[in-house]
Write an enzyme that holds these catalytic residues in place. Sequence first.
Site, PDB file in Angstrom:
ATOM      1  NE  ARG A  55      -4.060  11.032   6.061  1.00 49.36           N
ATOM      2  CZ  ARG A  55      -5.192  10.070   5.361  1.00 49.36           C
ATOM      3  NH1 ARG A  55      -3.758   9.439   5.203  1.00 49.36           N
ATOM      4  NH2 ARG A  55      -6.076   9.822   5.408  1.00 49.36           N
ATOM      5  CD  GLU A  57       2.262   8.067   6.265  1.00 46.23           C
ATOM      6  OE1 GLU A  57       2.327   9.529   6.438  1.00 46.23           O
ATOM      7  OE2 GLU A  57       1.453   7.692   4.995  1.00 46.23           O
ATOM      8  CG  HIS A  86       0.620   9.074  -1.509  1.00 46.85           C
ATOM      9  ND1 HIS A  86       0.413   8.643  -0.455  1.00 46.85           N
ATOM     10  CD2 HIS A  86       1.418   7.910  -2.090  1.00 46.85           C
ATOM     11  CE1 HIS A  86       1.229   7.888  -0.124  1.00 46.85           C
ATOM     12  NE2 HIS A  86       1.753   7.502  -0.779  1.00 46.85           N
ATOM     13  CD  GLU A  92       9.613   0.057   3.987  1.00 47.31           C
ATOM     14  OE1 GLU A  92       8.647   0.859   4.682  1.00 47.31           O
ATOM     15  OE2 GLU A  92       9.988  -0.548   2.852  1.00 47.31           O
ATOM     16  CG  ASP A 118       5.012   3.746   6.774  1.00 50.39           C
ATOM     17  OD1 ASP A 118       4.808   3.810   6.056  1.00 50.39           O
ATOM     18  OD2 ASP A 118       6.131   4.568   5.752  1.00 50.39           O
ATOM     19  CG  HIS A 153      -3.144   7.653  -4.091  1.00 49.72           C
ATOM     20  ND1 HIS A 153      -4.143   7.021  -3.812  1.00 49.72           N
ATOM     21  CD2 HIS A 153      -2.134   6.719  -3.645  1.00 49.72           C
ATOM     22  CE1 HIS A 153      -4.338   6.921  -2.305  1.00 49.72           C
ATOM     23  NE2 HIS A 153      -2.816   6.253  -2.941  1.00 49.72           N
TER      24      HIS A 153
HETATM   25  C1  UD1 Z   1      -2.286   5.157   2.327  1.00 56.60           C
HETATM   26  C2  UD1 Z   1      -1.212   5.306   3.654  1.00 56.60           C
HETATM   27  C3  UD1 Z   1       0.075   5.914   3.331  1.00 56.60           C
HETATM   28  C4  UD1 Z   1       0.638   4.890   2.203  1.00 56.60           C
HETATM   29  C5  UD1 Z   1      -0.529   5.215   0.675  1.00 56.60           C
HETATM   30  C6  UD1 Z   1       0.073   4.603  -0.098  1.00 56.60           C
HETATM   31  C7  UD1 Z   1      -2.046   5.208   5.851  1.00 56.60           C
HETATM   32  C8  UD1 Z   1      -2.391   6.818   6.529  1.00 56.60           C
HETATM   33  N1  UD1 Z   1      -1.855   6.401   4.903  1.00 56.60           N
HETATM   34  O1  UD1 Z   1      -2.795   6.775   2.422  1.00 56.60           O
HETATM   35  O2  UD1 Z   1       0.986   5.792   4.109  1.00 56.60           O
HETATM   36  O3  UD1 Z   1       1.883   5.733   1.585  1.00 56.60           O
HETATM   37  O4  UD1 Z   1      -1.864   4.642   1.369  1.00 56.60           O
HETATM   38  O5  UD1 Z   1      -0.825   4.864  -1.364  1.00 56.60           O
HETATM   39  O6  UD1 Z   1      -1.731   4.123   6.861  1.00 56.60           O
HETATM   40  N2  UD1 Z   1      -8.987   4.828  -2.294  1.00 56.60           N
HETATM   41  C9  UD1 Z   1      -9.771   3.817  -3.137  1.00 56.60           C
HETATM   42  N3  UD1 Z   1      -9.461   3.084  -3.005  1.00 56.60           N
HETATM   43  C10 UD1 Z   1      -8.232   2.333  -2.760  1.00 56.60           C
HETATM   44  C11 UD1 Z   1      -7.230   2.974  -2.000  1.00 56.60           C
HETATM   45  C12 UD1 Z   1      -7.907   4.583  -1.455  1.00 56.60           C
HETATM   46  O7  UD1 Z   1     -11.058   5.351  -3.012  1.00 56.60           O
HETATM   47  O8  UD1 Z   1      -7.989   1.861  -3.450  1.00 56.60           O
HETATM   48  C13 UD1 Z   1      -9.444   6.255  -1.245  1.00 56.60           C
HETATM   49  C14 UD1 Z   1     -10.600   6.305  -0.635  1.00 56.60           C
HETATM   50  O9  UD1 Z   1     -11.711   6.781  -0.615  1.00 56.60           O
HETATM   51  C15 UD1 Z   1     -10.158   6.549   0.771  1.00 56.60           C
HETATM   52  C16 UD1 Z   1      -8.592   7.440   0.139  1.00 56.60           C
HETATM   53  O10 UD1 Z   1      -8.149   6.540  -0.995  1.00 56.60           O
HETATM   54  O11 UD1 Z   1     -10.560   6.688   1.871  1.00 56.60           O
HETATM   55  C17 UD1 Z   1      -7.618   7.624   1.143  1.00 56.60           C
HETATM   56  O12 UD1 Z   1      -6.640   5.877   1.728  1.00 56.60           O
HETATM   57  P1  UD1 Z   1      -5.955   5.837   2.650  1.00 56.60           P
HETATM   58  O13 UD1 Z   1      -5.259   4.576   2.646  1.00 56.60           O
HETATM   59  O14 UD1 Z   1      -6.853   6.878   4.019  1.00 56.60           O
HETATM   60  O15 UD1 Z   1      -4.954   7.124   2.624  1.00 56.60           O
HETATM   61  P2  UD1 Z   1      -3.943   7.276   1.678  1.00 56.60           P
HETATM   62  O16 UD1 Z   1      -3.605   8.548   1.358  1.00 56.60           O
HETATM   63  O17 UD1 Z   1      -3.686   6.396   0.479  1.00 56.60           O
HETATM   64  N1  UDP Z   2       2.546   1.543  -8.299  1.00 60.64           N
HETATM   65  C1  UDP Z   2       2.184   0.764  -8.403  1.00 60.64           C
HETATM   66  N2  UDP Z   2       1.042   1.304  -9.605  1.00 60.64           N
HETATM   67  C2  UDP Z   2       1.008   2.919  -9.827  1.00 60.64           C
HETATM   68  C3  UDP Z   2       2.227   3.461  -8.505  1.00 60.64           C
HETATM   69  C4  UDP Z   2       2.718   2.736  -7.829  1.00 60.64           C
HETATM   70  O1  UDP Z   2       1.731  -0.494  -8.337  1.00 60.64           O
HETATM   71  O2  UDP Z   2       0.428   3.695 -10.010  1.00 60.64           O
HETATM   72  C5  UDP Z   2       3.833   0.431  -7.191  1.00 60.64           C
HETATM   73  C6  UDP Z   2       4.954   1.305  -6.750  1.00 60.64           C
HETATM   74  O3  UDP Z   2       5.796   0.089  -7.587  1.00 60.64           O
HETATM   75  C7  UDP Z   2       5.607   0.749  -5.510  1.00 60.64           C
HETATM   76  C8  UDP Z   2       4.082   1.282  -4.453  1.00 60.64           C
HETATM   77  O4  UDP Z   2       3.618   1.426  -5.427  1.00 60.64           O
HETATM   78  O5  UDP Z   2       6.245  -0.296  -5.477  1.00 60.64           O
HETATM   79  C9  UDP Z   2       4.314   2.481  -3.988  1.00 60.64           C
HETATM   80  O6  UDP Z   2       3.088   3.210  -3.284  1.00 60.64           O
HETATM   81  P1  UDP Z   2       2.690   4.381  -3.565  1.00 60.64           P
HETATM   82  O7  UDP Z   2       3.613   5.561  -4.019  1.00 60.64           O
HETATM   83  O8  UDP Z   2       1.086   4.678  -3.236  1.00 60.64           O
HETATM   84  O9  UDP Z   2       2.914   4.370  -1.564  1.00 60.64           O
HETATM   85  P2  UDP Z   2       3.935   4.327  -0.683  1.00 60.64           P
HETATM   86  O10 UDP Z   2       5.182   3.814  -0.925  1.00 60.64           O
HETATM   87  O11 UDP Z   2       4.483   6.194  -0.897  1.00 60.64           O
HETATM   88  O12 UDP Z   2       3.843   3.793   1.153  1.00 60.64           O
END
Ligand code: UD1
Ligand code: UDP
Length: 371
Positions: free
Chosen positions: A215, A133, A213, A119, A97, A246
Site C-alpha cells: 500500500r 501491517e 503490491h 509469525e 499482519d 497482483h
Molecule cells: C493484502 C494485505 C497485505 C498482504 C497482501 C498479500 C491488508 C491491509 N493488506 O493486500 O498485508 O501483503 O494482501 O497479497 O490486509 N483483489 C482481487 N482478487 C483477489 C485479491 C485481491 O480482485 O484475489 C483485489 C480486490 O479489488 C481487492 C483489492 O485487490 O479489493 C485489495 O485487496 P486487499 O486484501 O484489501 O489488499 P491487498 O493489496 O491485496
Molecule cells: N505468490 C504466488 N503467486 C504469485 C506471487 C506470489 O503464489 O503470483 C506467493 C509467494 O510464493 C509467497 C506469497 O505468495 O509465498 C507472497 O504473497 P504476497 O507477496 O501477495 O504477500 P506478502 O508476503 O507480501 O504479504
Amino acid sequence: MKKILLIFGTRPEAIKMAPLVKEFQKHPSDFHTKVCVTAQHREMLDQVLDFFEISSDYDLDLMKPGQDLYSLTAAIIESLKPILETFVPDYVFVHGDTTTTMAASIASFYSGAKVCHIEAGLRTHNKLSPFPEEMNRQITGRVCDLHFAPTQASKKNLLAENISKKNILVTGNTVIDALFESVSRVKNLSTKNIEHIKKALSPGQDVVLVTGHRRENHGEGFQRICQALKEIATSKPEVKIIYPVHLNPNVQKPVNKHLKGLKNILLISPLSYPEFIWLMNRSKIIITDSGGVQEEAPSLGKPVLVMRENTERPEAVDAGTVILVGTNKERIVCEALELLNNKERFQSMSELHNPYGDGKACNRIINYLKT
Ligand code: UD1
Ligand code: UDP
C-alpha cells in the site's frame, strides 16, 4: 479434545497456514479442527486452497473490488461473531499482519478463546511502513496469548514489549514448511501458465521476476517502479522481465498503463503457488516488495532486491540474499544491472541460506499445544 479454529483470508496467510491446517488434521483424537476463511482475497486465496486441497468449514466471502480498510475490518469482526459463538473454539490461530489477522484476533479475544499468533514478533517500529501491517502485527501481539515467533530476532522483539517468555515459542517460519513440502511437487510441473512462460523464453534466457503490491508504494512509488523496470528492460534487451501482477486495482492500473506491450516484459496474472515456485527457481534475480518472497528466496538461493525502505525481516539481509532498494528508480536500476552484469556480485548473493526455518515449524507448534 481441544477445539481449534484457524482463521485466514489472503494468499500469503493461506500459504503459511496450509501446512499447519494439514498438521492439525493429522491429530483428530487430540484436536477438533475447523478452518474459517474471511476471503479478504478471493481468486488468490482459492488458488492456494485448491493446491493444498483445503476446504473451509466457514467462508465469509467478504472480498469486494477496491475494498477499504474501514469496511473490511468492521465486516470481519461482525461476521466472525456467530462462528465464534457457535463453534466456541478453545484456541484461535491467526497469521501474520493483514486486516484479517488483526480483526480476527480482536474478535477471538472478545469471544474468550485463547488467541495464537503465527509469525509473531516481526517489527519495523515504523507505524507507516509497512502500512497498515506494522500496526496490525503490534495490535495482534497485544491481544494474543501464545506467540509463535519464526526467529530469535522476532522473539527478542516480543520480549522487549514485555511479553512473557513462557508464552513465546521460536518455531521457524511455516512458509519454509510449505516451500519444502511443495518444491518436490514442482519439478516437472506443466500447466497452461508454465507453458505460456516457457514459450516466451529462449533456452537459458535470464529472467528477472517481479512482484509488488504494498500500500505504501501505491501511487508515485509504483510509477517509479514501472519506470525502473522499463529502463532495465531497455538496457538489457536479452533479459526477460516476468511480472505476475497482483489483482489490486491500485497495482493493475499503473503496471498495465506503463509496462503493457513492451517487448521484453511479460505481464501475467497471479500464478498459483506451485507455478510461482517454479518461476522463482527459473529466475536469475527477483525484484519485489513482498514479505513472503523475502523469506522463500534465501532457501532457493535467489538474490532479491526489495523495493522497501525498511524490512521486518532483517535475517535475509544479514544472510546476504536481500538488498533494500526502496522505490528510488536509479537505485533499483543500478542494483539490478549490477547483479545482471557482475558475476561475482551475483555469486555472492546466490548462496543457499535458511534463516527462516528448517521446515518443521508446524510440528513444533502442534507438540507445544499437545503438552
Ligand atoms: C493484502 C494485505 C497485505 C498482504 C497482501 C498479500 C491488508 C491491509 N493488506 O493486500 O498485508 O501483503 O494482501 O497479497 O490486509 N483483489 C482481487 N482478487 C483477489 C485479491 C485481491 O480482485 O484475489 C483485489 C480486490 O479489488 C481487492 C483489492 O485487490 O479489493 C485489495 O485487496 P486487499 O486484501 O484489501 O489488499 P491487498 O493489496 O491485496
Ligand atoms: N505468490 C504466488 N503467486 C504469485 C506471487 C506470489 O503464489 O503470483 C506467493 C509467494 O510464493 C509467497 C506469497 O505468495 O509465498 C507472497 O504473497 P504476497 O507477496 O501477495 O504477500 P506478502 O508476503 O507480501 O504479504
